[in-house]
Write an enzyme that holds these catalytic residues in place. Sequence first.
Site, PDB file in Angstrom:
ATOM      1  N   GLY A  45     130.306 191.612 125.893  1.00  0.00           N
ATOM      2  CA  GLY A  45     130.714 191.743 127.293  1.00  0.00           C
ATOM      3  C   GLY A  45     132.073 191.155 127.620  1.00  0.00           C
ATOM      4  CE  LYS A  46     135.389 190.327 122.478  1.00  0.00           C
ATOM      5  NZ  LYS A  46     134.196 190.895 121.833  1.00  0.00           N
ATOM      6  CD  GLU A  71     139.008 196.167 120.914  1.00  0.00           C
ATOM      7  OE1 GLU A  71     139.177 195.185 121.646  1.00  0.00           O
ATOM      8  OE2 GLU A  71     138.111 196.215 120.065  1.00  0.00           O
ATOM      9  NE  ARG A 221     144.205 171.393 126.284  1.00  0.00           N
ATOM     10  CZ  ARG A 221     144.964 172.182 125.534  1.00  0.00           C
ATOM     11  NH1 ARG A 221     146.056 172.701 126.017  1.00  0.00           N
ATOM     12  NH2 ARG A 221     144.605 172.467 124.303  1.00  0.00           N
ATOM     13  CB  THR A 286      90.636 185.759 131.219  1.00  0.00           C
ATOM     14  OG1 THR A 286      90.370 186.981 131.868  1.00  0.00           O
ATOM     15  CG2 THR A 286      89.643 185.538 130.098  1.00  0.00           C
ATOM     16  N   GLY A 289      89.158 182.816 138.407  1.00  0.00           N
ATOM     17  CA  GLY A 289      89.431 182.928 139.840  1.00  0.00           C
ATOM     18  C   GLY A 289      90.876 182.711 140.236  1.00  0.00           C
ATOM     19  CD  GLU A 314      97.831 188.458 133.726  1.00  0.00           C
ATOM     20  OE1 GLU A 314      96.774 188.381 134.387  1.00  0.00           O
ATOM     21  OE2 GLU A 314      98.113 187.685 132.793  1.00  0.00           O
ATOM     22  CE  LYS A 453     103.436 167.755 138.657  1.00  0.00           C
ATOM     23  NZ  LYS A 453     104.282 168.141 137.531  1.00  0.00           N
ATOM     24  CG  MET A 454      99.568 167.102 146.057  1.00  0.00           C
ATOM     25  SD  MET A 454      99.151 168.812 146.413  1.00  0.00           S
ATOM     26  CE  MET A 454     100.079 169.041 147.922  1.00  0.00           C
ATOM     27  CG  HIS A 459      95.827 164.991 144.322  1.00  0.00           C
ATOM     28  ND1 HIS A 459      94.903 165.163 143.329  1.00  0.00           N
ATOM     29  CD2 HIS A 459      96.899 164.386 143.737  1.00  0.00           C
ATOM     30  CE1 HIS A 459      95.390 164.690 142.192  1.00  0.00           C
ATOM     31  NE2 HIS A 459      96.589 164.224 142.415  1.00  0.00           N
TER      32      HIS A 459
END
Lengths: 496, 101
Positions: A45-46, A71, A221, A286, A289, A314, A453-454, A459
């Site tokens: 992508g230059k 080029e 630089r 799976t 819920g 999914e 975790k909260m 919690h």
Amino acid sequence: MSPSEDVLEPVLERVQTGVEAFDDLVMGGLPRGRATVVGGTPGSGKTVFATQFLAHGISKFGEAGVFVTFEEEPAEIEANMQGFGWDLTRWREEGHLAFVDASPRDHEELVIGEFDLSGLLARILHAVETVQAKRVVLDSLAQLFDHFIADPNVMRRELFRICSALKRTGLTVLMTAERNSEYGDITRHRMEEFVADNVVILRNVLEREKRRRTIEVLKMRGSHHVEGEAPITMVSGRGIVAVPLSSLRLEQESSTKRVTSGNDTLDQMCGGGFFRDSVTLVSGATGTGKTLLVTNFLAGGVKRGERALLLGYEESRGQLFRNARGWGVDFAAMEAADKLKVVCLYPEAQSLPDHLLTIRGLVEEFRPDRIAIDSLSALERVAPDVGFREFLISLTSFIKKHEIAGLCTSTSKSLIGGESVSEQHISTLTDSIVLLRYIQEQETMNRGLMVLKMRGSEHAKQFRRFTIDGQGMHLGAAPDAAPDILGPGAGDELSS
Amino acid sequence: MSRGSTDRPFFHLHLFIAGETPGAERALAQRARLIEALGPGVAIEIVDILQSPAKAEAAGVIATPTLSDESRTPPRRIVGDLSDAAKVIEFFSLPRRSTSA
């Protein structure tokens, strides 16, 4: 004059490249009046990057540009860049852009003894003067070197001379250079050592059968830059888009405003609901819920007048709508009221950076108050570890920055508990984690939920059984005997 | 140098230089010696790229000095050292000054 005034570094004025988020990596853009080498393998992508640099200057700042091509012929470049939305032909005709065509021509040439590239320099300066250019691109140096392959030392000297002359006139110079491999020498002829104030690397790596494009600032630089590779993607009509990493701005303001999870009991367990500007992970095997929690989350928001966005990776729209109906939630009516938008995509349809851009596009268009992603595990299939982690960082920071409540799901492999590969990444990046697990109690298999975790809140620590019926989820009392819900050894990875 | 005679081919070469550099001086001196060795019907026009950049652009010249025969397809060029007159004459298939005449 005090001595301290002598040592004051001049603040370098910045020139925006137009590559979104890349300019952030280099503190606003490339330093004005300096030379930057952009190195990359073929196809990295230059030329697109270089053209974008000119196009941005012309279209956004009225800064004319000169394109020196070694080029492709100018006509080819004009045709190739059309797809990115850059009308080089018109700009050339209107006098905002000039080409110096040094592309290989059909001629018989004999090179003997001493020569220099004054001809080239004179042509560039002439073009610069004609359009009053501020930006110059040389694409690519490898081609120039190959033309005079027998005299690499002359080429280095001449390149240095050309660069110095261009910089003296205040031009910002961008040169592209070929690389042979993605992680080898910086450039093929090691010209960056001679001419470049700054070095930027574009990469196009094949990882697990997927292309991964990145941009890295190797050297700047006299100024700071963000280190490491940032993912980029090529978008038609826009050019190169860099995907910002949240590591740049981790200092998001976190609000204390609570929003409902869509389930009153779960809200209580979380100490009053999820935080807005936070990302919650729902992890479970799976059938435990997860999609139900997602549905509750969306419906709970819509009920309170919020707008909700669901990204499904999914299941199909049909499946998701049918599921929701089974739990007493009418997605179709919500969409008709323009309160909900459900978008289903194949994870494999595009790369993760492209997925991220899609999500960003949808959020900017629909402006949701909450967003659910079902599931991250499906997206993880698309990309290798590093790419997925970058995706997650960008996604979570984007969600928080837009003051959106986010809910993501992740599928753990084991039915009973424990480990999931994606959780290792996800758990540290999300603010809250809700675990859904099967639990065996005597002869029956029940489902259980726990707020693991909260961040920033009290919690409930206990584990709660729940049932599912036509009205959705019903959380019950804690089970009689607490099972080992995390599974052996899983506590370490999730405890952070 | 006249175009008068019709039976001799006429050669019009261009010598591209850039300003008054030592390299350009050297090329000009070499041009003078070449002309001495060449027969009539050969012109070597000096193009100073600093004065006429458009000509260099049209010819696609990037290196200096360049001696070019643009009348041929494809064009023929020598870049760099023009001191070996025999080599230059042979490369461009130019007529030599006949010593017997």
